[in-house]
Design an enzyme around this catalytic site. Structure first.
Site, PDB file in Angstrom:
ATOM      1  CG  ASP A 222       0.165  21.584   8.556  1.00 40.72           C
ATOM      2  OD1 ASP A 222      -0.897  21.338   7.975  1.00 40.72           O
ATOM      3  OD2 ASP A 222       0.228  21.920   9.751  1.00 40.72           O
ATOM      4  CG  HIS A 316      -3.902  13.837  11.582  1.00 38.11           C
ATOM      5  ND1 HIS A 316      -4.755  14.310  12.560  1.00 38.11           N
ATOM      6  CD2 HIS A 316      -3.706  14.878  10.715  1.00 38.11           C
ATOM      7  CE1 HIS A 316      -5.069  15.573  12.300  1.00 38.11           C
ATOM      8  NE2 HIS A 316      -4.441  15.939  11.192  1.00 38.11           N
TER       9      HIS A 316
END
Length: 408
Positions: A222, A316
């Site tokens: 992330d 995403h």
């Protein structure tokens, strides 16, 4: 709080330690390092001795490397505080932040962080939309601070959203972070009350064999492709320019804070292939499904042999890509959180999402609207708290944060 309420702690005991800390993370100033060394005692590790300057063009805690512990808090001013009370509080907080970040002890506390160095401690301060009503400064409220629009995925708890004042605390040691939290709250007594508090964490420095992008609680890498200060357009995307409006926000930025609960049981019940398709990246190394490694640009035009896109239309990585959002860019600086179990037995855990930008409408709102229209990852997330805060530029020596606003 006066200078006399603090005493210098032992930051570095040897010249070798000073050299390592300077190379690693911005060591203490020469005067502080010399004073600490002259006291004798064992040297702190590089992790403990690392300092971040409080004064500067920008506030700390924005471009500072992500620390391992964080506390995010919002305060509402007391009804009788007004502009004068807000100014006094900001002055106290700024004095406190400068001292603690330099590694000096808070003698008014209980010794929570005794024996530790500053451990990259940062304190960052911002103003919510309601701050300007509470202080009579509505004429100086930035246009960019207008409330965020409602999004279809929102299930917001107003009690854990918004606030007059926002404080972000970060450090690489949990006791140092907690000590700063207690000091901030003590300094606010009588002037402001805590509206909400959220506690976050990130991977500790040195936990991996080499520096690498951290993972969130879904196990995904992330932070890939986050802008960096080396990028030519970084300042334009993240900070209000020196000639920007309003003038008191020059060098500042806008922070969007979102508490995003992850439906971890549902996510872990999906297959590895399904998760990769939702994200558009491999879990193992964060590389895009179009090949390469984590840093390889995603090829949004790549197709399978049957002509279907390798990166799904609602993946995403496609939905959030700057090229899918007219170049919208923001600096993400988020922490994970875990607050135990919910009544249904599921984990109350997820992401304390914090992003920084010069214009939240142009950046965060643009991307979030795109996510709202069709993001495969949204099925596994719940947005439960939200806030937008104007974070002014850094304080110069002799100034306090927000002085150019509250004394204008």
């Amino acid at each position: 709080m006066t200078e006399g309420t603090f005493s210098r702690r032992r930051l570095l005991g040897t010249a070798t330690a000073t050299g390592v800390a300077g190379l690693a993370a911005g060591a203490t100033s020469g005067a502080l390092g010399h004073a600490a060394a002259s006291e004798g005692g064992p040297a702190l590790s590089t992790l403990g001795s690392a300092t971040v300057p409080f004064h500067g063009t920008h506030q700390p805690g924005i471009t500072t490397p992500l620390q391992s512990r964080s506390h995010l808090l919002a305060f509402d001013l007391a009804e009788d505080a007004g502009r004068r009370g807000a100014a006094a509080l900001l002055r106290r907080w700024s004095t406190l932040a400068a001292e603690l970040m330099a590694g000096r002890l808070d003698e008014t506390g209980t010794g929570i962080a005794d024996d530790a160095g500053p451990a990259s401690l940062t304190l960052t301060f911002g103003f919510g939309h309601s701050f300007f009503d509470a202080t009579g400064l509505t004429a100086l409220r930035p246009e960019a601070l207008r409330p965020l629009p409602a999004f279809s995925q929102d299930a917001l708890d107003e009690g854990r959203s918004h606030g007059d004042l926002w404080v972000q605390i970060g450090a690489d040691d949990p006791l140092v972070a907690f000590g700063a939290l207690r000091a901030v709250r003590r300094a606010a007594e009588g002037s402001a009350r805590t509206r909400w508090q959220m506690n976050g964490f990130h991977r500790s420095p040195g936990a991996t064999a080499r520096p690498m992008t951290g993972r969130n609680l879904m196990g995904q890498v992330d932070g890939t492709n986050n802008p960096t200060p080396d990028d030519p357009d970084f300042e334009r995307h993240v900070f209000v320019p020196s000639d920007g409006e309003p003038a008191w926000m020059a060098g500042g930025s806008y922070a969007v804070v979102r508490r995003i609960r992850m439906l971890l049981d549902d996510w872990e019940g999906a297959t590895e292939e399904e998760r990769a398709r939702v994200l558009g990246r491999r879990r193992s190394d964060g590389a895009p499904l179009t090949g390469g490694d984590e840093r390889t640009p995603v090829d949004l035009e790549a197709t399978e042999t049957d002509g279907s896109p390798v990166i799904a239309a609602n993946a995403h990585v496609r939905v959030t890509a700057p090229e899918s959002n007219g170049g919208a860019t923001m600096l993400r600086r988020s922490f994970s959180y875990h607050d135990g179990e919910r009544e249904d037995g599921s984990q109350d855990a997820g992401l304390l999402f914090v992003c920084w930008q010069a214009d939240p409408l142009r950046s965060f709102v643009t991307v979030q609207r795109k996510l709202d229209r069709g993001d495969a990852l949204s099925a596994f997330l719940r947005h439960e708290a939200s806030g937008l805060f104007a974070v002014p530029g850094g304080a110069a020596e002799g100034e306090y944060v927000g002085q150019r606003l509250v004394e204008s």
